[in-house]
Design a protein around this motif. Structure first.
Motif, mmCIF file in Angstrom:
data_model
loop_
_atom_site.group_PDB
_atom_site.id
_atom_site.type_symbol
_atom_site.label_atom_id
_atom_site.label_comp_id
_atom_site.label_asym_id
_atom_site.label_seq_id
_atom_site.Cartn_x
_atom_site.Cartn_y
_atom_site.Cartn_z
ATOM 1 N N MET A 65 -14.086 -6.829 7.700
ATOM 2 C CA MET A 65 -13.793 -5.775 6.942
ATOM 3 C C MET A 65 -14.914 -5.148 6.638
ATOM 4 N N GLU B 176 -15.359 -2.811 1.283
ATOM 5 C CA GLU B 176 -13.902 -3.977 0.793
ATOM 6 C C GLU B 176 -14.869 -4.903 0.444
ATOM 7 N N GLU C 130 -11.207 -4.056 -7.470
ATOM 8 C CA GLU C 130 -10.998 -3.030 -6.800
ATOM 9 C C GLU C 130 -10.764 -1.758 -7.762
ATOM 10 N N ILE D 96 -16.056 -4.676 -3.141
ATOM 11 C CA ILE D 96 -15.007 -4.711 -4.408
ATOM 12 C C ILE D 96 -13.925 -5.610 -4.434
ATOM 13 N N LEU D 97 -13.921 -6.504 -3.560
ATOM 14 C CA LEU D 97 -12.893 -7.388 -3.574
ATOM 15 C C LEU D 97 -12.670 -8.100 -4.954
#
Lengths: 318, 528
Positions: free
Chosen positions: B94, B98, B105, B101-102
């Protein structure tokens, strides 16, 4: 030459869609389940179970829509068994899936006897979803394409929408991202305070839902009754489509449609006089042989979710 | 300064083992704390208590002077605690964005707003001078950059206390300097930082205060400016440690006994892990290969050992091309191997120490029973014809007595604890497992030995000993190929130093003609 051209009529493509629909649905279910980290070889069992309950619901109420709902709910409940076994009891995913398939076959046989006092097959449903065929105005009047795609039965439309919805779900939504991480690196998710268990259950239940649609399609949309072993390996073909489609809904769609197309084509080839020389078994085997080849080639490049099939335990010591 | 976190008299018992005993640690706002301790000193237990994974047997955790009870990492997160694990918690396939921010988000009704996310990530990376490409995939970026992603991940979620577990283990000297700059900047912004480490000079350089754990107890805490690494080491291990391993000058033998010529190895995905690699090692020389992890070290070791097949090139040992030799044949030709992952390649964790000490030699005469001479003859004849494929060879009965005797000897000589040849290898401590592997390989009297990460996960006290043994082998004229990610180790041991970068040797110099900065620069490809 004309003979070959005449093969490619609208009928060929409607048959293709007919063959592909349940496989696409089950394959998307498989994709979601495996992206969440749970290997699911029980797709076949889920489908079989919901096919039965779709018929039960329809016969009981006379309404195929209620039949569809009961089929889907049955699929989801049944999927929870797989979820509970693999997520909470930490059972090996393949073992659980195999048990699911056997359980499904046995349970439906038993229920068939209990509910309908017959073996092998139920009575026909009074009204099936096939009777709900709906031609979308304007779109369906496009020549060739309209007939194939826009004059269809309900679950086929649902299938088309599912591909779009679940592609967006996986690539654009928060929940989809969490689901993917739970299949790639569950510990990364857990350390951020998001429950891997919940995400994995979500994947499993979604696969139950989609297999519910697939099963219902077989028994109350193209068919009109439930008979034993009516899924006849479609769940496993769907499993193959998951791999060949590289764990994406669109890939699964393409792989399933290719399979459906070859299957539709072989029926047509069987009646060509020039090919009469070959035994029909060769034609019937064709889609399966080709799908093995397709996978053999696809596998080399496709990469399964990293933690798919891996048990997840958080050591928590009091 | 106000206290942010306080661990008060934490005790954690696992049935009978006491992992932490009355540990009290205080972290002030805007302070960098060094947490020192050997493996098994109770550092990870303490962190697991802090993150709510373990419930302390007694004691309590206070944040801003208020007692808190964490029952999961989620609670710790929401109190502003973040941890960067030694093994990064990043999803390989990923993107950087991504991963950052997991869980946080920016979204509208569950739909992720990637544009906003990307902008936020870029702004944050500029603010802290942590350069990253927001769209790159994790698997495509270097380990040092991955660490930046981990730091950004922590910054993205409002962290008040950042815990870093062995942050410098994977970094080059230049990257360490940069990391420390970032950490100081975080401190200036009022964040507290705990750095868990066993590198003493780094601990005293970066920390404001240092806590030292030994056997689960807090042995000391001190202000970093008051101590040097010698004092820290003594506190950590409990006895004096000599840092400078005694290295005698090398005897020039002039015999090039091991050579790699144009060696290439292609990975499954078609890319080259090693490309046209050339090197020569003399008997009695230690050839040290430095490099950032993932530049072909693993593949090089596997090719040299014969576990995987090279794409092209030659491996020459004692003037023989040994490409076609199996792993067993290499071993029988006196090529030793100390692997990086001892539990996977060095030992059978479920077997006892005695068996582990003879692995690979179980078919040899000294460890098999002298059975019927006729049978013996049959085995020998078949051996000559079929070599290693001789099916009856594996049917010889193992002479337990010889195996046990051998084990007792090695255990004594290498001071392996416990002094019990029936102990299961998997249950030994890391240092003792390594002693088993090292002892076994040295006792086989190799002429060439491939050593990968010999002191990974080994206690400070044991490191000393292992280094001495490696140097003793060199002095006996063994030709040694050392691959290590620890620059310190490369410099302590090597006679010649090479840097492996993207599968190629980009620098090769005698050890006394280079320094850590130069090597560090080449390690990140900074030379060009």
């Amino acid at each position: 030459m004309n003979e070959i051209l005449s093969l490619f009529d609208t009928q060929l493509f409607t048959t293709t869609i007919d063959f592909s629909t349940p496989i696409v649905l089950a394959a998307i279910g498989g994709v979601l389940c495996e992206r969440g980290g749970i290997v699911n070889i029980g797709l076949e069992g889920f489908m079989n179970f919901s096919a039965f309950f779709a018929v039960v619901g329809t016969i009981a109420t006379g309404n195929p829509w209620i039949g569809l709902v009961s089929g889907v709910i049955a699929g989801m409940i049944f999927s929870l068994i797989h979820g509970f076994a693999t997520i909470h009891l930490h059972l090996d995913h393949v073992v659980s899936g195999a048990v699911i398939n056997i359980l499904s076959a046995g349970l439906t046989q038993y229920l068939l006897l209990i509910i309908y006092h017959t073996a092998g097959q139920t009575a026909s449903v009074p009204l099936s979803l096939h009777d709900m065929k709906y031609a979308i105005p304007i779109l369906s009047s496009i020549p060739y394409v309209g007939e194939i795609f826009f004059n269809q039965t309900p679950i086929v439309y649902i299938m088309m929408i599912s591909v779009v919805i679940f592609t967006i779900f996986l690539n654009r939504t928060k929940l989809g991202l969490h689901l993917k991480v739970s299949g790639e690196h569950p510990m990364a998710l857990e350390t951020l305070g998001i429950s891997v268990f919940k995400m994995r259950y979500l994947g499993v239940i979604l696969s139950g839902l989609l297999c519910g649609l697939a099963g219902s399609y077989l028994s109350i949309e193209t068919g009109s009754s439930y008979s034993e072993n009516m899924t006849s390996g479609r769940g496993f073909i769907a499993l193959a489509a998951v791999i060949a489609g590289r764990w994406s809904p669109i890939g699964a769609l393409v792989a399933s449609v290719v399979f459906g197309f070859i299957n539709a084509l072989q029926y047509k080839l069987q009646i060509i006089p020039a090919l009469k020389f070959f035994p029909t078994e060769i034609f019937s085997a064709l889609p399966y042989i080709l799908s093995i080849l397709a996978i053999a080639f696809a596998v080399k490049k496709s990469r399964p979710p990293k933690a798919s099939g891996e048990d997840f335990i958080v050591e928590r010591i009091d | 300064m106000t206290t942010f976190l306080k661990l008060e008299k934490i005790t954690k018992k696992f049935s009978k083992i006491v992992a932490n005993k009355d540990v009290t640690i205080e972290v002030k706002k805007g302070e960098i704390i060094g947490l020192l301790g050997e493996n098994g000193a109770g550092k990870s237990t303490l962190m697991n208590v802090l993150f709510g994974l373990y419930k302390p047997t007694s004691g309590r955790v206070l944040i801003n002077d208020k007692p808190v009870k964490f029952s999961s990492p989620k609670d710790a997160k929401s109190a502003g605690l973040s941890m960067i694990h030694q093994h990064f918690m990043l999803v390989d396939n990923m993107s950087v964005t991504e991963n950052i921010i997991l869980g946080q988000e920016p979204n509208k009704m569950g739909f992720i707003n990637y544009k906003e996310a990307r902008e936020k990530v870029i702004a944050l990376s500029h603010k802290y001078n942590l350069e990253i490409d927001p769209d790159a995939k994790i698997e495509d970026i270097a380990v040092g950059v991955q660490q930046r992603v981990e730091i950004l991940k922590a910054l993205f979620r409002d962290t008040k206390l950042l815990i870093m577990d062995e942050p410098t283990a994977v970094l080059t000297p230049q990257e360490v300097i940069h990391l420390f700059e970032v950490v100081r900047k975080l401190r200036a912004d009022g964040m507290s930082v705990i750095i868990i480490t066993h590198k003493l000079d780094e601990a005293s350089e970066i920390s404001d205060r240092i806590y030292i754990l030994r056997n689960g107890e807090l042995v000391d805490s001190c202000n970093a400016c008051d101590v040097d690494s010698q004092m820290l080491a003594t506190m950590m291990v409990g006895r004096d440690i000599i840092f400078k391993t005694d290295k005698k000058p090398r005897k020039e033998t002039g015999i090039k006994s091991f050579k790699l010529q144009d060696l290439s190895y292609k990975k499954m995905d078609g890319t080259y892990a090693i490309k046209n690699l050339n090197l020569e090692i003399e008997a009695g020389e230690i050839y040290g290969i430095a490099g950032v992890d993932g530049n072909g070290q693993k593949e090089l070791a596997e090719v040299v050992r014969g576990m995987v097949k090279e794409e092209s090139g030659e491996i020459i040992f004692n003037e023989k091309v040994i490409n076609k030799y199996t792993t067993l044949e290499r071993m029988q030709n006196h090529m030793g191997y100390i692997p990086a992952d001892r539990l996977k390649f060095g030992l059978i964790p479920a077997y006892d120490m005695a068996s582990n000490l003879i692995i690979g030699e179980q078919d040899e005469k000294k460890y098999t029973k002298k059975t019927n001479p006729v049978w013996r003859r049959i085995v020998d004849v078949l051996d000559n014809i079929l070599g290693e494929y001789n099916p009856v060879r594996g049917l010889s009965i193992i002479n337990k007595k010889a195996v046990i005797e051998n084990a007792k000897e090695v255990i004594k000589k290498y001071d392996i604890r416990p002094n019990d040849h029936t102990a299961i290898a998997g249950y030994l401590s890391g240092g003792n497992q390594q002693k088993v592997v090292v002892g076994r390989e040295i006792e086989r009297k190799p002429e060439f030995i491939l050593i990968v990460q010999p002191t990974w996960g080994v206690d400070v006290g044991a490191i000393e000993r292992i280094h001495e043994q490696i140097l003793a082998m060199r002095d006996c004229g063994v030709c040694i190929l050392l691959i290590s990610l620890e620059l310190e180790e490369i410099f302590t041991l090597s006679d010649k130093i090479a840097v492996l970068y993207e599968g190629k040797i980009v620098l090769e110099k005698p050890a006394h003609l280079t320094n850590k900065n130069e090597v560090g620069l080449y390690m990140t490809g900074g030379s060009n």
